[in-house]
Design an enzyme around this catalytic site. Sequence first.
Site, PDB file in Angstrom:
ATOM      1  N   CYS A  98      16.173  38.681  36.871  1.00 38.13           N
ATOM      2  CA  CYS A  98      15.653  38.960  35.529  1.00 38.13           C
ATOM      3  C   CYS A  98      14.955  40.312  35.431  1.00 38.13           C
ATOM      4  O   CYS A  98      14.579  40.732  34.337  1.00 38.13           O
ATOM      5  CB  CYS A  98      14.731  37.838  35.079  1.00 38.13           C
ATOM      6  SG  CYS A  98      15.590  36.266  35.096  1.00 38.13           S
ATOM      7  N   HIS A 392      16.131  34.632  26.273  1.00 43.18           N
ATOM      8  CA  HIS A 392      16.099  35.320  27.572  1.00 43.18           C
ATOM      9  C   HIS A 392      17.507  35.562  28.116  1.00 43.18           C
ATOM     10  O   HIS A 392      17.990  34.812  28.957  1.00 43.18           O
ATOM     11  CB  HIS A 392      15.270  34.457  28.541  1.00 43.18           C
ATOM     12  CG  HIS A 392      15.245  34.947  29.948  1.00 43.18           C
ATOM     13  ND1 HIS A 392      15.333  36.275  30.289  1.00 43.18           N
ATOM     14  CD2 HIS A 392      15.130  34.263  31.131  1.00 43.18           C
ATOM     15  CE1 HIS A 392      15.293  36.391  31.606  1.00 43.18           C
ATOM     16  NE2 HIS A 392      15.182  35.197  32.134  1.00 43.18           N
ATOM     17  N   CYS A 422       8.826  38.651  36.069  1.00 40.99           N
ATOM     18  CA  CYS A 422       9.121  37.960  37.330  1.00 40.99           C
ATOM     19  C   CYS A 422      10.635  37.807  37.426  1.00 40.99           C
ATOM     20  O   CYS A 422      11.326  37.824  36.418  1.00 40.99           O
ATOM     21  CB  CYS A 422       8.471  36.588  37.352  1.00 40.99           C
ATOM     22  SG  CYS A 422       9.148  35.485  36.095  1.00 40.99           S
TER      23      CYS A 422
HETATM   24  C1  LIG Z   1      15.425  24.504  30.273  1.00 41.98           C
HETATM   25  C2  LIG Z   1      16.918  24.440  30.081  1.00 41.98           C
HETATM   26  C3  LIG Z   1      17.580  23.730  31.281  1.00 41.98           C
HETATM   27  C4  LIG Z   1      17.196  23.674  28.805  1.00 41.98           C
HETATM   28  O1  LIG Z   1      18.561  23.660  28.586  1.00 41.98           O
HETATM   29  P1  LIG Z   1      19.187  22.696  27.500  1.00 41.98           P
HETATM   30  O2  LIG Z   1      18.935  21.275  27.883  1.00 41.98           O
HETATM   31  O3  LIG Z   1      20.591  23.145  27.294  1.00 41.98           O
HETATM   32  O4  LIG Z   1      18.288  23.073  26.247  1.00 41.98           O
HETATM   33  P2  LIG Z   1      18.445  22.724  24.754  1.00 41.98           P
HETATM   34  O5  LIG Z   1      18.136  23.949  23.995  1.00 41.98           O
HETATM   35  O6  LIG Z   1      19.749  22.034  24.479  1.00 41.98           O
HETATM   36  O7  LIG Z   1      17.247  21.753  24.516  1.00 41.98           O
HETATM   37  C5  LIG Z   1      17.286  20.382  24.921  1.00 41.98           C
HETATM   38  C6  LIG Z   1      16.647  19.573  23.815  1.00 41.98           C
HETATM   39  O8  LIG Z   1      15.304  19.987  23.663  1.00 41.98           O
HETATM   40  C7  LIG Z   1      15.068  20.385  22.333  1.00 41.98           C
HETATM   41  N1  LIG Z   1      14.181  21.532  22.343  1.00 41.98           N
HETATM   42  C8  LIG Z   1      14.325  22.676  23.045  1.00 41.98           C
HETATM   43  N2  LIG Z   1      13.285  23.485  22.782  1.00 41.98           N
HETATM   44  C9  LIG Z   1      12.489  22.829  21.918  1.00 41.98           C
HETATM   45  C10 LIG Z   1      11.288  23.157  21.291  1.00 41.98           C
HETATM   46  N3  LIG Z   1      10.662  24.311  21.484  1.00 41.98           N
HETATM   47  N4  LIG Z   1      10.740  22.237  20.465  1.00 41.98           N
HETATM   48  C11 LIG Z   1      11.315  21.071  20.240  1.00 41.98           C
HETATM   49  N5  LIG Z   1      12.487  20.710  20.801  1.00 41.98           N
HETATM   50  C12 LIG Z   1      13.044  21.581  21.626  1.00 41.98           C
HETATM   51  C13 LIG Z   1      16.436  20.779  21.788  1.00 41.98           C
HETATM   52  O9  LIG Z   1      16.484  20.662  20.383  1.00 41.98           O
HETATM   53  C14 LIG Z   1      17.320  19.787  22.453  1.00 41.98           C
HETATM   54  O10 LIG Z   1      17.222  18.564  21.758  1.00 41.98           O
HETATM   55  P3  LIG Z   1      18.531  17.663  21.538  1.00 41.98           P
HETATM   56  O11 LIG Z   1      18.964  17.287  22.927  1.00 41.98           O
HETATM   57  O12 LIG Z   1      18.019  16.547  20.723  1.00 41.98           O
HETATM   58  O13 LIG Z   1      19.505  18.558  20.852  1.00 41.98           O
HETATM   59  C15 LIG Z   1      17.546  25.848  29.968  1.00 41.98           C
HETATM   60  O14 LIG Z   1      17.102  26.469  28.801  1.00 41.98           O
HETATM   61  C16 LIG Z   1      17.145  26.657  31.166  1.00 41.98           C
HETATM   62  O15 LIG Z   1      17.756  26.522  32.220  1.00 41.98           O
HETATM   63  N6  LIG Z   1      16.144  27.530  31.004  1.00 41.98           N
HETATM   64  C17 LIG Z   1      15.564  28.267  32.076  1.00 41.98           C
HETATM   65  C18 LIG Z   1      16.424  29.403  32.410  1.00 41.98           C
HETATM   66  C19 LIG Z   1      15.967  30.047  33.661  1.00 41.98           C
HETATM   67  O16 LIG Z   1      15.980  29.503  34.715  1.00 41.98           O
HETATM   68  N7  LIG Z   1      15.594  31.277  33.493  1.00 41.98           N
HETATM   69  C20 LIG Z   1      15.295  32.139  34.550  1.00 41.98           C
HETATM   70  C21 LIG Z   1      13.871  32.358  34.633  1.00 41.98           C
HETATM   71  S1  LIG Z   1      13.486  33.868  35.482  1.00 41.98           S
END
Ligand SMILES: CC(C)(COP(=O)(O)OP(=O)(O)OC[C@H]1O[C@@H](n2cnc3c(N)ncnc32)[C@H](O)[C@@H]1OP(=O)(O)O)[C@@H](O)C(=O)NCCC(=O)NCCS
Length: 436
Positions: A98, A392, A422
């Site tokens: 990142c 991101h 990070c």
């Molecule tokens: C966390 C992660 C696994 C989530 O992926 P996902 O399950 O596809 O996420 P979604 O956006 O579909 O969200 C899942 C659910 O949570 C809900 N949701 C997500 N963010 C929300 C928020 N801020 N408020 C309310 N609900 C939320 C979504 O609406 C969805 O609900 P549904 O299943 O009823 O549709 C993914 O975003 C991820 O891997 N993030 C980290 C990435 C990472 O590692 N980055 C590197 C860092 S350096």
Amino acid sequence: MEQLVSQNTSPRRVAIVYGLRTPFIKSGTLFRDLSSLELGKMVCDELIERTEIDPSDIDKVIFGTVLPSIKTSNLAREIALGSGVPASVPAFTVTSACSSAAQAFTSAAETIMAGDSEVVIAGGAESISDFPVLFSKNFRSMLFDSSKGKGLLQKAKPFLKMGVGDISPDVPAIAERSTGLTLGESAEIMARRNQISRGDQDEFALRSHTLASKAQKEEIYRRELLKTYVPPNFDEPIHNDNSVRDELSIEQLTELDPLFDKEYGTVTAGNSAPLSDGACALILMSEQRARALGYKPLGYLRSYAYAASDPREELLMGPAYSTPIALDKAGLLLKDMDLIEIHEAFSAQVLSNIRAFASRSFSEEKLSRAKPLGEVNMDYVNVTGGSIALGHPFGATAARVILTLLHGLQRRQANFGLATVCAAGGLGVSVILERE
Ligand SMILES: CC(C)(COP(=O)(O)OP(=O)(O)OC[C@H]1O[C@@H](n2cnc3c(N)ncnc32)[C@H](O)[C@@H]1OP(=O)(O)O)[C@@H](O)C(=O)NCCC(=O)NCCS
């Protein structure tokens, strides 16, 4: 103070003249048919158009990306050629998780400071929607052997030993090879180790959305965003990040289930940065060249530092290691920073780093420094939201963090800012910028 003056008058001071980004779009949605190349080209085209730079004045193009496409392994070169940068201008692609776009940015600065370049475009592009999928190793070996076969029979022979499992796709995981853990699992470990409660993580996520939503309504991001038109019809302009939730409440966040430790965990989709597609690019020049061409820079590079820690210990603590070095190099203190932009991979990661900034034991034990950097005043941190709300796109985020900081310093007529990111592998980068 003396150090401050000598740096500001350096003949090879690096100016950041302009920057732009696409909206950051939740993966699998509006940008799903666009590649990193197309996203990168959009920002590069528009950067050249808006700055009216003569492409033949550009000395280098550097882009960061995390999930490289095998069809465009030197993404920067393809972006440059596609954007009308002369074929004689070198371009290269960097990858460091990142922090990739920060690496592009500081590599651009280095070539300017060394006197090798006057004008460099640096940025990052990522389409997580277009992630590369491989065949299994066995199947790839069969394809290789087949390509060496002379006739039809010899070409078909390697596939005779094929099993059903050989044709299942090899999908990349957002996991560390060295630890076997996903970044979310590592964020869980950080939350536990640093005692960051679920409530604090959700409050921080809510803050990110609330501030980003307010910034969108006040059109604060308008200066850094370009309107994009996407296939198939190219009719509806997209001009805002689409992960920001306007009406988010703490109750909605509290209801979400933990994802990475389903029984006892605290990290959810709500307090993590969403997977996103987007690109961001900046144009850097020597201060002299910027002046000669009549530009008024957004700001200047004061110092930067990279650091790394053992990913098995503390995966996403990079900013706590790189920031003291960058501040020392700048001859400044944390309290001199008028604004701080810290990449929000996870609430747990931001809060752990901010806690480490103020921790005497972290400072003594991990940094061998007698005094911690100090308490962070949250009124100066990610004042228009951060990656949790904005999104991101891995390879582009660090450029966005730098660009947002530059605009923040301009808006507030403030001088010093810290941008810190990070990255997987235990990496961290901190960049100190100054407006004047
Ligand atoms: C966390 C992660 C696994 C989530 O992926 P996902 O399950 O596809 O996420 P979604 O956006 O579909 O969200 C899942 C659910 O949570 C809900 N949701 C997500 N963010 C929300 C928020 N801020 N408020 C309310 N609900 C939320 C979504 O609406 C969805 O609900 P549904 O299943 O009823 O549709 C993914 O975003 C991820 O891997 N993030 C980290 C990435 C990472 O590692 N980055 C590197 C860092 S350096």
